[in-house]
Design a protein around this motif. Structure first.
Motif, short mmCIF file in Angstrom:
data_model
loop_
_atom_site.label_atom_id
_atom_site.label_comp_id
_atom_site.label_asym_id
_atom_site.label_seq_id
_atom_site.Cartn_x
_atom_site.Cartn_y
_atom_site.Cartn_z
N ASP A 1 -19.32 73.50 14.17
CA ASP A 1 -20.71 73.79 14.67
C ASP A 1 -20.75 73.15 16.18
O ASP A 1 -21.73 73.54 16.98
CB ASP A 1 -21.60 73.23 13.91
N LYS A 2 -19.96 72.32 16.41
CA LYS A 2 -20.03 71.62 17.33
C LYS A 2 -19.10 72.25 18.85
O LYS A 2 -19.52 72.08 20.02
CB LYS A 2 -19.67 70.17 17.47
N TYR A 3 -17.99 72.89 18.56
CA TYR A 3 -17.13 73.57 19.56
C TYR A 3 -16.93 75.01 19.24
O TYR A 3 -16.54 75.34 18.19
CB TYR A 3 -15.97 72.65 19.71
N GLN A 4 -17.03 75.65 20.50
CA GLN A 4 -16.89 77.12 20.45
C GLN A 4 -15.49 77.48 20.43
O GLN A 4 -15.22 78.68 20.25
CB GLN A 4 -17.74 77.70 21.73
N ASN A 5 -14.51 76.71 20.74
CA ASN A 5 -13.03 77.14 20.97
C ASN A 5 -12.27 76.45 19.87
O ASN A 5 -11.22 76.42 20.13
CB ASN A 5 -12.70 76.72 22.36
N LEU A 6 -12.84 76.27 18.62
CA LEU A 6 -11.95 75.76 17.70
C LEU A 6 -11.84 76.68 16.37
O LEU A 6 -12.77 77.30 15.91
CB LEU A 6 -12.75 74.50 16.95
N ILE A 7 -10.72 76.92 15.66
CA ILE A 7 -10.37 77.68 14.71
C ILE A 7 -9.73 76.93 13.50
O ILE A 7 -8.79 76.21 13.99
CB ILE A 7 -9.64 79.08 15.22
N VAL A 8 -10.52 76.94 12.60
CA VAL A 8 -9.65 76.12 11.12
C VAL A 8 -9.06 77.28 10.33
O VAL A 8 -9.79 78.12 9.93
CB VAL A 8 -10.51 75.15 10.66
N THR A 9 -7.71 77.18 9.89
CA THR A 9 -7.46 78.19 8.85
C THR A 9 -7.06 77.30 7.70
O THR A 9 -6.53 76.24 7.76
CB THR A 9 -6.16 79.00 9.42
N ARG A 10 -7.11 78.06 6.39
CA ARG A 10 -6.94 77.43 5.01
C ARG A 10 -6.32 78.36 4.23
O ARG A 10 -6.35 79.57 4.68
CB ARG A 10 -8.29 77.24 4.55
N THR A 11 -5.78 78.18 3.20
CA THR A 11 -5.09 78.81 2.36
C THR A 11 -5.26 78.45 0.73
O THR A 11 -5.64 77.23 0.51
CB THR A 11 -3.65 78.73 2.55
N PHE A 12 -5.30 79.45 0.02
CA PHE A 12 -5.45 79.33 -1.54
C PHE A 12 -4.00 79.03 -2.04
O PHE A 12 -3.85 78.91 -3.32
CB PHE A 12 -6.09 80.35 -2.27
N SER A 13 -3.13 79.02 -1.16
CA SER A 13 -1.64 79.31 -1.82
C SER A 13 -1.05 77.87 -2.46
O SER A 13 -0.56 77.73 -3.29
CB SER A 13 -0.48 79.57 -0.69
#
Ligand SMILES: *Cc1c(COP(=O)(O)O)cnc(C)c1O
Length: 354
Positions: free
Chosen positions: A196-208
């Motif tokens: 919510d604080k930074y527009q330039n961040l992407i976090v990726t996650r997995t169910f694997s």
């Protein structure tokens, strides 16, 4: 390759997945899968969904997205569901890398980053890890380009503190930073709190890994809504039905079963601590792993030799030929019985060398 294969793929080196042998019942500690089955809810939900396979899957994964978003405490328009997290990572390479914004990632990290750069014809730069295999974010701060960091990193398992990630993200709002949290559930601190604080961040996650669903192929990305709209533009231009109905339903079942998930993560963390203690007493050196694997070496036996001897004895671990890490093996944390068998087997291998 045939003579028809496009010249643009001349230099492509495909990703090499860990062995999935069929000929023998190995103890599989080589691909960071979970030793536990998926939640019974996941199985039940998927079975119900199979009865409607005549219909296309929901391209928005509406229900799954809602349950994942509320589990994480973010708005549903900040989440995109994908076919494994590999897919959202590939989308990010496609969306945010270019001639003047090369992909930037550590020299020792997830092998797929380089492959994604190559298949999309994108320039990339590999930044060497420090001698102790840690990441120094200062090495990235003054670079122009899109940064990809696995946290915890693979195959080292080393965790970068959230304060370092925030410093990197904050240092240049014009540059995208992708944090790959495939292993965060085994003792990491998620960067999703910074979304919510930074527009330039992407976090990726997995169910694997932590959710025992490697075979279902389910992952997701979390970012602000404009970023998610970019990634969806790519998704709808390649494969709108990227997540099949049974997998989406299984994902919902998994998220609904919080206790089972937490219990399994705790078991892995406990088994990791036990295995580390045992390996240390056998003379192994290892990194401080916060993932569901250990990265270990022994002065008395080369990485390759240990890998081969374990394989002969029915235990598969992952060995990489890369110069800097060739003395190490990456050992997935399995069930307690599997870890006990591993330690017993390593003991006898070391014994024989004497
Ligand atoms: C396993 C893994 C992934 C992706 O796995 P999927 O099965 O595609 O979700 C991504 N990054 C790292 C570092 C991994 O180890």
């Amino acid at each position: 390759m045939s003579k028809y294969f496009s010249k643009k793929f001349e230099n492509l080196t495909p990703y090499v997945p860990g062995e999935q042998p069929k000929e023998r019942n190995y103890i599989k500690l080589n691909t960071n899968e979970s030793p536990f089955p998926p939640s019974p809810y996941a199985v039940e939900f998927a079975q119900r969904a199979l009865k409607n396979l005549q219909l296309y899957s929901d391209p928005e994964c509406t229900f799954l997205t809602q349950s994942v978003a509320s589990d994480l405490g973010v708005n549903a328009d900040k989440v995109i569901m994908t076919n494994g997290s590999d897919e959202v990572l590939n989308f990010a390479f496609m969306a945010y890398c270019d001639k003047d914004t090369p992909a930037i990632f550590p020299d020792i990290s997830y092998g797929f980053y380089k492959v994604f750069a190559e298949i999309n014809n994108l320039p990339y730069e590999e930044i060497p890890l420090k001698a102790d295999f840690s990441i120094d974010v200062d090495d990235y701060i003054n670079k122009n380009g899109t940064v990809f960091i696995a946290n915890p990193n693979a195959p080292t398992g080393i965790l970068l503190p959230l304060s370092d990630i925030e410093r990197l993200v904050k240092s240049n709002p014009d540059r995208i930073v992708v944090i790959d949290e495939a292993y965060v559930d085994f003792g990491g601190q998620s960067a999703i709190t910074l979304i919510d604080k930074y527009q330039n961040l992407i976090v990726t996650r997995t169910f694997s890994k932590s959710r025992s669903m490697a075979g279902a192929r389910l992952g997701f990305g979390v970012a602000n809504r404009e970023i998610i709209a970019d990634l969806k533009a790519i998704k709808y231009s390649t494969n709108p039905y990227n997540v099949n109905s049974a997998t989406a339903a299984a994902g919902e079942g998994s998220v609904a079963d919080e206790d089972y998930f937490k219990e399994n993560c705790k078991k892995i963390i406990d088994n990791r601590a036990w295995t580390e203690k045992e390996l240390k007493s056998l003379g192994f050196e290892m990194t401080n792993s916060k993932a569901n694997f250990i990265f270990a070496k022994h002065d008395g036996i080369s990485g390759k030799e240990l890998y081969l001897k374990l394989k002969e004895r029915g235990i598969l671990v992952r060995h990489f030929d890369k110069e800097r890490i060739k003395e190490y093996n990456r050992i997935t944390i399995g069930s307690k019985i599997e870890m006990e068998t591993l330690i017993k087997t390593i003991k006898s291998i070391l014994e024989e060398l004497k």
